[in-house]
Design a protein around this motif. Sequence first.
Motif, PDB file in Angstrom:
ATOM      1  N   ASP A 357      91.118-125.978  95.117  1.00 43.06           N
ATOM      2  CA  ASP A 357      90.032-125.078  95.277  1.00 43.06           C
ATOM      3  C   ASP A 357      89.835-124.287  94.089  1.00 43.06           C
ATOM      4  O   ASP A 357      89.085-123.112  94.062  1.00 43.06           O
ATOM      5  CB  ASP A 357      90.404-124.195  96.394  1.00 43.06           C
ATOM      6  N   HIS A 372      80.332-128.266  96.255  1.00 49.72           N
ATOM      7  CA  HIS A 372      81.551-128.045  96.571  1.00 49.72           C
ATOM      8  C   HIS A 372      82.059-129.037  97.690  1.00 49.72           C
ATOM      9  O   HIS A 372      82.713-129.988  97.728  1.00 49.72           O
ATOM     10  CB  HIS A 372      81.982-126.917  96.824  1.00 49.72           C
ATOM     11  N   ASP A 373      81.084-128.950  98.807  1.00 48.03           N
ATOM     12  CA  ASP A 373      81.376-129.898 100.185  1.00 48.03           C
ATOM     13  C   ASP A 373      81.135-131.179  99.791  1.00 48.03           C
ATOM     14  O   ASP A 373      81.933-132.051 100.240  1.00 48.03           O
ATOM     15  CB  ASP A 373      80.394-129.330 100.954  1.00 48.03           C
ATOM     16  N   ASN A 448      77.548-124.411  98.137  1.00 54.99           N
ATOM     17  CA  ASN A 448      78.257-124.875  99.284  1.00 54.99           C
ATOM     18  C   ASN A 448      79.806-124.633  98.972  1.00 54.99           C
ATOM     19  O   ASN A 448      80.635-125.264  99.640  1.00 54.99           O
ATOM     20  CB  ASN A 448      78.204-126.158  99.648  1.00 54.99           C
ATOM     21  N   LEU A 449      80.281-123.321  98.722  1.00 55.43           N
ATOM     22  CA  LEU A 449      81.543-123.177  98.509  1.00 55.43           C
ATOM     23  C   LEU A 449      82.072-122.650  99.979  1.00 55.43           C
ATOM     24  O   LEU A 449      81.337-122.020 100.708  1.00 55.43           O
ATOM     25  CB  LEU A 449      81.824-121.927  97.394  1.00 55.43           C
ATOM     26  N   PRO A 450      83.660-122.525 100.107  1.00 59.52           N
ATOM     27  CA  PRO A 450      84.066-121.973 101.132  1.00 59.52           C
ATOM     28  C   PRO A 450      84.060-120.594 101.030  1.00 59.52           C
ATOM     29  O   PRO A 450      83.926-120.096  99.909  1.00 59.52           O
ATOM     30  CB  PRO A 450      85.542-122.252 101.145  1.00 59.52           C
ATOM     31  N   THR A 451      83.963-119.774 102.314  1.00 63.08           N
ATOM     32  CA  THR A 451      83.920-118.335 102.053  1.00 63.08           C
ATOM     33  C   THR A 451      84.706-117.525 101.291  1.00 63.08           C
ATOM     34  O   THR A 451      84.581-116.461 100.743  1.00 63.08           O
ATOM     35  CB  THR A 451      83.795-117.793 103.463  1.00 63.08           C
ATOM     36  N   ASP A 452      86.302-118.105 101.256  1.00 55.23           N
ATOM     37  CA  ASP A 452      87.234-117.549 100.428  1.00 55.23           C
ATOM     38  C   ASP A 452      87.438-117.799  99.139  1.00 55.23           C
ATOM     39  O   ASP A 452      88.184-117.472  98.393  1.00 55.23           O
ATOM     40  CB  ASP A 452      88.538-117.717 101.214  1.00 55.23           C
TER      41      ASP A 452
END
Length: 453
Positions: A357, A372-373, A448-452
């Motif tokens: 990550d 990212h996804d 498209n990154l994860p929220t964290d």
Amino acid sequence: MIRLLHYADIENVYDDPERAGRLAGLIGDLRDSDTLVCGAGDNTSPGVLTLKGDAFAALPFFRAVDPDVDTLGNHEFDRQVSSLRDLLAESPQTWVCANARDGDGRFGAEEGVVPWTVLEADGDRVGVFGVASPETDDISPQAADLTFTDPVPAARDAVAALRDRGVDHVVGLSHAGEDDPLARALDVPVILGGHVHEHRTEYVDGTLLLRPGSGGHRLSEVTVDDDAASARWHAVADADPDPAVVEEYRDRMAALGLDETVAVLDGPVERVAYRGESAVGNFVADAIREAAGAGVGLMHGASIREDDPLRGEVTVADVVSLVPFDNDALAVEVPGDRLRRALRDASAHHLGGHHRDRWYGQVSNARILWDHDAVELVEARVGDEPLDPDRTYTVGMLDYVLRRGGLFRSLDPDLPHERVDGVHDVLVDHARRAGIPTEADGRIERVNLPTDA
């Protein structure tokens, strides 16, 4: 009940006399005759003082603190091995490392390095073993002639030897980074860890795993009672400094001319270059590209050391501390298709583990659009033009980036290249001439990154 004080990865703390003094003062305030002071590696390097000729910079701190035990980190091998041997022999603590081999024997045996040792605390006999990262001989060129074995079997043998000697407690020191396998394989109450710079307090299969992070900002205080461990953390910034340690390191910095101001900032510059584009990463990549007269600059963010933000007057020591290694800037001829693959590896997707990550690549005169996804390099541009896979680009980078192929897998030393200058001269000259940016400028876009993230 036994009590342990634990630090690790203090690395460049000696370049900040005040922080070094506060860490020494905190240890002195918390310590008593029944406390063991333990290091978990990377406590001698990297740093500006060690890099600029003071190979024994850690010794005044060690002599002030008088640690009981330490293990070997990969950055202990930033210096010539002969110099490291001298430091090991001169330092007051016992060095433990069960998985470092020199030919058919243990590394450092003549200097007193042992796989494990037995100490006393509160009337109890405490067995302490140490292990290094099994990748040390790969990531530290000076250690290339040594061998670092799997830490789990080495630790298992050390624990068995300590149990045979009837110790009351067993404590692990680990610079392996990923300590979960040790926790699952060993019946020990605590493993005092390092190597990975994220702070950690977690129980795995009943074993307490601790990491303080880097730079000497935290100290853990551990109690072990009936083979159950608990910990609390102390902020070094809140401690009273040891004035003798502060004065010692101020004098050493001044003697090497490292306190000269080379730039003045109008805002803070965060020293983190592995979470995406960063101002400090842009500064380093720009400096190397311009010195190389290259069309592109490429830097690996993990080589930029995390620490307190740069603020106000920035000194030579501050700039050198960004990349405190004896590296050269190179101009490298890279075919366009290989450069595109290198930019894809900027995402660190291929490294796995805790790297997955992160984002390590820092670029100059290039733009990246990353999904990212999809794990996809959607677009790569050099200057104002799309990257041409059929063209050859001159790329400014560090020799370490070229030499260590696992960072950017399409790069290797067989590519045509020439040395430009030492990286510290490059960075200091660029800071004097162009200053240091305080904000990123949007050259890397991730979607498209994860929220964290």
